[in-house]
Design a protein around this motif. Structure first.
Motif, PDB file in Angstrom:
ATOM      1  N   LEU A   8       0.608  -1.058  -0.119  1.00 56.32           N
ATOM      2  CA  LEU A   8       0.087   0.032  -0.025  1.00 56.32           C
ATOM      3  C   LEU A   8       0.795   0.994  -0.310  1.00 56.32           C
ATOM      4  O   LEU A   8       1.677   1.678   1.014  1.00 56.32           O
ATOM      5  N   CYS A   9       0.827   2.083  -1.286  1.00 58.51           N
ATOM      6  CA  CYS A   9       1.620   3.392  -1.288  1.00 58.51           C
ATOM      7  C   CYS A   9       1.439   4.475  -1.170  1.00 58.51           C
ATOM      8  O   CYS A   9       0.274   4.637  -1.008  1.00 58.51           O
ATOM      9  N   TYR A  10       2.176   5.190  -0.552  1.00 61.56           N
ATOM     10  CA  TYR A  10       1.190   6.720   0.586  1.00 61.56           C
ATOM     11  C   TYR A  10       2.284   7.584  -0.033  1.00 61.56           C
ATOM     12  O   TYR A  10       4.115   7.618   0.259  1.00 61.56           O
ATOM     13  N   CYS A  11       2.287   8.951  -0.106  1.00 59.12           N
ATOM     14  CA  CYS A  11       3.160   9.847  -0.373  1.00 59.12           C
ATOM     15  C   CYS A  11       1.950  10.878   0.069  1.00 59.12           C
ATOM     16  O   CYS A  11       1.020  11.010   1.052  1.00 59.12           O
ATOM     17  N   ASP A  12       2.438  12.390   0.223  1.00 61.32           N
ATOM     18  CA  ASP A  12       1.847  13.242   0.525  1.00 61.32           C
ATOM     19  C   ASP A  12       0.618  13.618  -0.420  1.00 61.32           C
ATOM     20  O   ASP A  12      -1.124  13.785   0.044  1.00 61.32           O
ATOM     21  N   SER A  13       1.011  13.978  -2.075  1.00 59.54           N
ATOM     22  CA  SER A  13      -0.359  13.856  -2.169  1.00 59.54           C
ATOM     23  C   SER A  13      -0.971  12.930  -3.471  1.00 59.54           C
ATOM     24  O   SER A  13      -2.013  13.147  -3.805  1.00 59.54           O
ATOM     25  N   GLY A  14      -0.131  12.012  -3.242  1.00 59.84           N
ATOM     26  CA  GLY A  14      -0.697  10.904  -4.176  1.00 59.84           C
ATOM     27  C   GLY A  14      -0.417  10.735  -5.386  1.00 59.84           C
ATOM     28  O   GLY A  14      -0.115   9.375  -6.320  1.00 59.84           O
TER      29      GLY A  14
END
Length: 369
Positions: A308-314
Motif C-alpha cells: 500500500l503506497c502512500y505519499c503526501d499528494s498521491g
C-alpha cells in the motif's frame, strides 16, 4: 540436480503449447522435473496447493472421491493435460512406478496464458500485415499489461509516433519537464543519472521497454537521461494518451478504509517519500523506499505481499504503483495521498516515532529512528 527441460520437450502438453519463447524463458526456473519413487504420494484429495502438474515419465494412480481408480501412463493423450486441475483436488495421485512430473506455479501460468490468448489475435493481425511484432510481444509480456484491456492496447498502437534516432542521441534529458513517454522498438539505450564525475549508468533498456513515464505520473522533472547506445527507433506516446490508456487501468487506488481491510489481510504500507519526510512521521511498521530509489531497491520487496503506497499528494505513490506493476508486484496507492485524509484518519495513520523500516543497500532493512 536435474537440468531444466527445454520448450521442445514440452510442446505436446496442453495448454503449454501456446506459450511464446519469451514466456518459456520466464518459466525456465520452474521447468525442472520433480522425481517420484514408486508408491510416493504426489497430492491428496482436497489438496488446495496452487500448482499445475504434468506427468513426464512413469505411471500414476489417480483415485477419485468415489473410489474409482485410473492408471495414467506418460506419453498418452490423457497425460498431455494437467493432473486433476480442479481445486480442491478431486483425486489422490500416487506413483505406481518411478516417475517424474513437472510442477508449475498456477498463478504464473494463468497470467501467461491469459496474456497469450488475449493478445494472440492482435499479434497475428500485425504479423499478417508484415509488421515486426517482437518489440510489442516483449512489451506486452510485461506484468503491467495484464491489467491493460486489449482495446486500450489497440488504441495505444494507433497513437504511437515512431522516431528514428542515431547512436549517441538523447531521448530524455534529466531535469527537463515531461510531456510524453516512450517505448524502445529497436536499438539499444541506457539510463543515466548525473554528469561528468557523478555520472552513473542505472540500466540498459531492453526492446519493448517503457520509459519516461515516471515524470508524467509524479508531475516532476525527468529524474534521469536516456541515450541511444546504437541507432534505433523509439515510439512516443503523449501525456493524455498515456493517462487514459495505460495509467487509468493500471494504477489501483484505495480509500483509507479499503487500505485498513487489506492491512488486515497481510498487506504492508510502503512510504515512497524522502527519508527526512518519513522520519518526521510515518505509518507504523511501514517500509520507507523513496520513489527515486524504488527501481533499484525492489529486490528487497516480497512478490508474495501486497504493498500500500502512500505519499503526501498521491502523485509519487501513483508512480510507485505503476513501477511495481511493471515488475510484477501487487500494489495500491492511497487515493489522493495523506493530504486528503481527514485529521482523525491522518492522526490514526501517522506517528512521529513509531516502528518503521528503512531499505538499505546490500539487501539490508533496518529500523528507523
Amino acid at each position: 540436480m536435474s537440468e531444466p527441460l527445454n520448450p521442445e520437450q514440452l510442446r505436446s502438453f496442453t495448454p503449454l503449447n501456446v506459450l511464446s519463447e519469451q514466456q518459456w524463458r520466464e518459466l525456465r526456473s520452474q521447468l525442472v522435473p520433480q522425481h517420484l519413487l514408486a508408491g510416493q504420494l504426489l497430492f491428496r484429495q482436497g489438496d488446495q496447493a496452487r500448482t499445475t502438474y504434468y506427468l513426464l515419465s512413469g505411471e500414476l494412480l489417480l483415485c477419485g472421491v468415489d473410489g474409482q481408480e485410473e492408471r495414467l501412463q506418460a506419453g498418452t493423450a490423457v497425460s498431455c493435460h494437467p493432473l486433476s486441475p480442479s481445486l480442491p483436488r478431486l483425486h489422490e495421485a500416487r506413483a505406481l512406478s518411478d516417475a517424474s512430473v513437472l510442477a508449475l506455479d498456477s498463478a504464473t501460468l494463468g497470467r501467461l496464458l491469459t496474456w497469450r490468448l488475449a493478445y494472440q489475435d492482435l499479434l497475428l493481425e500485425l504479423a499478417g500485415n508484415g509488421e515486426d511484432t517482437e518489440w510489442l510481444e516483449r512489451l506486452l509480456e510485461n506484468p503491467l499489461f495484464t491489467k491493460v484491456p486489449p482495446a486500450n492496447v489497440r488504441a495505444m498502437l494507433e497513437r504511437l509516433h515512431p522516431i528514428d534516432l542515431p547512436a549517441d542521441s538523447r531521448v530524455l534529458v534529466e531535469g527537463e519537464s515531461g510531456d510524453c513517454c516512450y517505448f524502445l522498438k529497436s536499438g539499444r539505450a541506457e539510463v543515466i543519472r548525473g554528469a561528468d564525475s557523478a555520472r552513473q549508468v542505472l540500466a540498459e533498456l531492453e526492446i519493448g521497454a517503457c520509459f519516461g513515464e515516471e515524470a508524467l505520473l509524479s508531475d516532476q522533472p525527468r529524474n534521469a537521461s536516456v541515450t541511444m547506445i546504437e541507432a534505433g527507433v523509439v515510439l512516443r506516446l503523449d501525456r493524455q494518451d498515456f493517462f487514459s490508456l495505460l495509467k487509468a487501468p493500471v494504477v489501483d487506488e484505495v480509500s483509507f478504509g479499503e487500505a485498513a481491510r487489506l492491512l488486515g489481510n497481510g498487506a504492508q504500507w510502503l512510504d515512497v517519500r524522502l527519508q527526512d519526510e518519513y522520519e518526521r512521521s510515518h505509518a507504523q511498521h511501514s517500509l520507507n523506499m523513496p520513489l527515486q530509489l524504488l527501481r533499484l531497491k525492489t529486490r528487497l520487496l516480497d512478490k508474495g505481499k501486497t504493498y500500500l503506497c502512500y505519499c503526501d499528494s498521491g502523485k509519487r505513490s501513483a508512480s510507485a504503483v505503476f513501477l511495481l506493476s511493471q515488475l510484477g508486484f501487487s500494489a495500491y496507492a492511497l487515493r489522493d495521498g495523506l493530504d486528503a485524509l481527514p485529521p482523525i484518519q491522518r492522526d490514526a495513520l501517522l506517528c512521529e516515532s513509531g516502528p518503521g523500516y528503512l531499505a538499505r543497500s546490500g539487501g539490508r532493512t533496518e529500523r528507523s529512528h
